[in-house]
Design a protein around this motif. Structure first.
Motif, mmCIF file in Angstrom:
data_model
loop_
_atom_site.group_PDB
_atom_site.id
_atom_site.type_symbol
_atom_site.label_atom_id
_atom_site.label_comp_id
_atom_site.label_asym_id
_atom_site.label_seq_id
_atom_site.Cartn_x
_atom_site.Cartn_y
_atom_site.Cartn_z
ATOM 1 N N ALA A 1 6.676 -4.244 10.645
ATOM 2 C CA ALA A 1 6.883 -5.642 10.772
ATOM 3 C C ALA A 1 7.901 -5.752 9.420
ATOM 4 O O ALA A 1 8.487 -5.041 9.119
ATOM 5 N N LYS B 1 4.566 -9.354 6.903
ATOM 6 C CA LYS B 1 3.635 -8.159 6.151
ATOM 7 C C LYS B 1 2.644 -8.749 6.756
ATOM 8 O O LYS B 1 2.059 -9.789 6.119
ATOM 9 N N TYR B 2 1.476 -7.743 7.145
ATOM 10 C CA TYR B 2 0.202 -8.054 7.446
ATOM 11 C C TYR B 2 -0.724 -7.301 6.593
ATOM 12 O O TYR B 2 0.081 -6.334 7.468
ATOM 13 N N TRP B 3 -1.033 -8.098 5.982
ATOM 14 C CA TRP B 3 -1.747 -7.269 4.306
ATOM 15 C C TRP B 3 -3.168 -8.265 4.103
ATOM 16 O O TRP B 3 -2.912 -8.906 3.967
ATOM 17 N N SER C 1 -0.797 4.775 14.099
ATOM 18 C CA SER C 1 -1.873 4.114 14.750
ATOM 19 C C SER C 1 -1.277 3.077 15.173
ATOM 20 O O SER C 1 -1.785 2.947 16.533
ATOM 21 N N SER D 1 -6.389 -1.048 16.011
ATOM 22 C CA SER D 1 -5.156 -1.256 15.019
ATOM 23 C C SER D 1 -5.146 -2.734 14.949
ATOM 24 O O SER D 1 -3.845 -2.655 15.603
ATOM 25 N N GLY D 2 -5.141 -3.693 14.053
ATOM 26 C CA GLY D 2 -3.892 -4.926 13.518
ATOM 27 C C GLY D 2 -2.898 -4.904 14.223
ATOM 28 O O GLY D 2 -2.527 -4.845 15.386
ATOM 29 N N SER D 3 -1.727 -3.798 13.400
ATOM 30 C CA SER D 3 -0.646 -4.000 13.491
ATOM 31 C C SER D 3 -0.003 -3.309 15.506
ATOM 32 O O SER D 3 1.130 -4.280 15.806
ATOM 33 N N ARG E 1 0.809 -5.906 18.278
ATOM 34 C CA ARG E 1 2.318 -6.527 18.093
ATOM 35 C C ARG E 1 3.328 -5.063 19.229
ATOM 36 O O ARG E 1 4.338 -5.012 19.162
ATOM 37 N N SER F 1 -4.832 1.851 5.796
ATOM 38 C CA SER F 1 -4.658 0.629 5.830
ATOM 39 C C SER F 1 -6.385 0.101 5.765
ATOM 40 O O SER F 1 -5.846 -1.314 5.234
ATOM 41 N N HIS G 1 -6.214 -3.153 3.135
ATOM 42 C CA HIS G 1 -6.194 -4.704 3.510
ATOM 43 C C HIS G 1 -7.892 -5.055 2.650
ATOM 44 O O HIS G 1 -7.454 -6.075 2.828
ATOM 45 N N LEU H 1 4.655 -6.732 -0.535
ATOM 46 C CA LEU H 1 3.512 -5.301 -0.136
ATOM 47 C C LEU H 1 3.606 -4.521 -1.061
ATOM 48 O O LEU H 1 1.968 -4.473 -1.351
ATOM 49 N N ASP I 1 7.241 0.138 4.843
ATOM 50 C CA ASP I 1 5.681 -0.070 5.455
ATOM 51 C C ASP I 1 4.593 0.394 3.875
ATOM 52 O O ASP I 1 5.050 0.511 3.193
ATOM 53 N N ALA I 2 3.479 0.467 3.857
ATOM 54 C CA ALA I 2 2.376 0.662 2.793
ATOM 55 C C ALA I 2 2.776 2.127 2.420
ATOM 56 O O ALA I 2 1.430 3.193 2.828
HETATM 57 O O1 PMV Z 1 -2.835 -2.285 11.270
HETATM 58 P P1 PMV Z 1 -2.897 -1.880 10.386
HETATM 59 O O2 PMV Z 1 -4.517 -1.848 9.976
HETATM 60 O O3 PMV Z 1 -2.880 -0.179 9.971
HETATM 61 O O4 PMV Z 1 -1.996 -2.072 8.686
HETATM 62 C C1 PMV Z 1 -0.142 -2.267 8.882
HETATM 63 C C2 PMV Z 1 -0.298 -3.148 7.257
HETATM 64 C C3 PMV Z 1 1.212 -3.063 7.399
HETATM 65 O O5 PMV Z 1 1.842 -1.934 8.168
HETATM 66 C C4 PMV Z 1 1.883 -2.494 5.687
HETATM 67 C C5 PMV Z 1 2.062 -4.074 8.139
HETATM 68 C C6 PMV Z 1 1.739 -4.294 9.102
HETATM 69 O O6 PMV Z 1 1.476 -5.905 9.337
HETATM 70 O O7 PMV Z 1 2.536 -3.718 10.095
#
Ligand code: PMV
Length: 364
Positions: free
Chosen positions: A31, A34-36, A126, A166-168, A171, A224, A228, A274, A315-316
């Motif tokens: 990302a 970022k999505y957080w 993930s 997994s959200g990301s 994409r 994550s 979140h 982030l 990343d995180a």
């Molecule tokens: O998809 P998740 O729930 O693992 O969240 C990913 C969060 C970050 O990688 C930190 C940011 C992102 O947008 O990918």
């Protein structure tokens, strides 16, 4: 609200053979905005944009046959070894998509998965693994029910399904870059699935480099899911969601015109935001290590002294993604060897780049 629920997708309605194999290769993504923070069923609190990677990917194959009523209807193998410890996560995912793919509960599934990157490299897998699984499930539907749909409709559905794993991951389904989350500046953007961001992407970003500096191979300190969740009570949350939205508005024309310097400024600001959010959460987490900070300061010094557009994102976790245009890869190669490799665990750097997205593995 988009819904793919389809109770008629049960085996008694199938038109095709009920035994077979599907297999997909799906890359990871990084990302830039970022999505957080999330709400509801895996919906983002802000829109995000990512680059799809090329060399960091998961290969997943599913062998399916009608359920023989034995208890063991789901088996999972990672890099050739059976791993029952992964099953709860997959069961949870299948449970979330049971109304979209009701036939999954009528099948025996043997899942074989492997990653192109070392398992214990501290790289979140993930996105690529859930992306690959989602693509396989969509292919299963197609093969068992003989479904006809356009490639775009297939990818949209795969992205919707991947999001529930997994959200990301939603994409990772698209070539080059993807936007996920409704944003007024991006036509067709949606909280329920990612969309391709290709047409308006400048050529310089289509071959952009993303080298992953493995500062630490340790498992992620914060899942994550917890990360979140911490945004629900973070006192900066509201301001952050606005910042992310503003950064996306700023970044879109930059991605279009190919201004690498302006791109880099936003990428670094997003990564540091982030981490600042993690530091200001309760409980608080510091995910960067001393070597992360050393690498950041060396990257910034190199950029200033050499006047070369080399930037970072994170990343995180403690690992660094080094972002730069392909045309300066030789100069950056020397810099990595001389100044960054020694900061990485086991000297490990995974050289990656923006890539073409997932690929179906056809039977040989
Ligand atoms: O998809 P998740 O729930 O693992 O969240 C990913 C969060 C970050 O990688 C930190 C940011 C992102 O947008 O990918």
């Amino acid at each position: 609200m988009l819904s793919y629920n389809n109770p008629s997708l049960v085996l008694s309605n199938s038109t095709e053979p009920l035994t077979g194999t599907v297999s997909w290769k799906c890359p990871s993504n990084i990302a830039i905005v970022k999505y957080w923070g999330k709400h509801g069923m895996q919906l983002p609190k802000n829109a995000s944009v990512s680059f799809t990677l090329e060399k960091a990917f998961t290969n997943t194959e599913i062998k399916y046959s009608p359920k023989d009523n034995s208890e063991n209807s789901l088996r999972f193998y990672f890099e050739g070894e059976e791993k029952p410890s992964f099953l709860p996560k997959i069961h949870h995912f299948i449970d979330r998509i049971k109304n979209t793919f009701p036939f999954l509960r009528e099948l025996d599934l043997e899942i074989h998965s492997s990653n192109s990157f070392p398992h214990s490299a501290g790289i979140a897998s993930s996105a690529s693994s859930m992306g690959a699984l989602a693509l396989c499930f969509c292919s299963l539907e197609k093969e068992i029910f003989g479904k006809e749909e356009t490639p775009d409709a297939f990818l949209k559905k795969a992205s919707y399904i991947a999001r529930l794993g997994s959200g990301s991951a939603c994409r990772s389904i698209f070539p080059y870059a993807s936007v996920w989350g409704k944003h007024e500046d991006v036509e067709g953007s949606d909280d329920y699935f990612g969309i391709a961001f290709e047409e308006n992407l400048h050529e310089v970003f289509k071959s952009f480099r993303d080298d992953i500096l493995i500062i630490s191979k340790s498992e992620k300190e914060v899942s994550s899911t917890l990360g979140h969740q911490l945004m629900d009570t973070n006192i900066f949350a509201k301001r952050r969601f606005q910042q992310a939205s503003d950064n996306l508005s700023l970044l879109l024309p930059i991605l279009e015109k190919g201004d690498v310097e302006e791109f880099g400024e936003i990428a670094e600001a997003e990564a540091l935001s982030l981490h600042a959010l993690m530091m200001t959460s309760n409980p608080s987490f510091i995910l960067m290590t001393p070597n992360t900070l050393k690498a950041i300061s060396r990257i910034r010094r190199f950029r200033k002294e050499q006047k070369l557009p080399v930037y970072f994102t994170l990343d995180a976790g403690p690992n660094i993604h080094l972002l730069y245009p392909e045309e300066i890869q030789d100069r950056v190669g020397e810099f990595k060897k001389e100044q960054l490799r020694s900061l990485c665990e086991g000297g490990q750097i995974l050289d990656d780049r923006v890539g073409l997205g997932p690929k179906k593995n056809e039977e040989k």
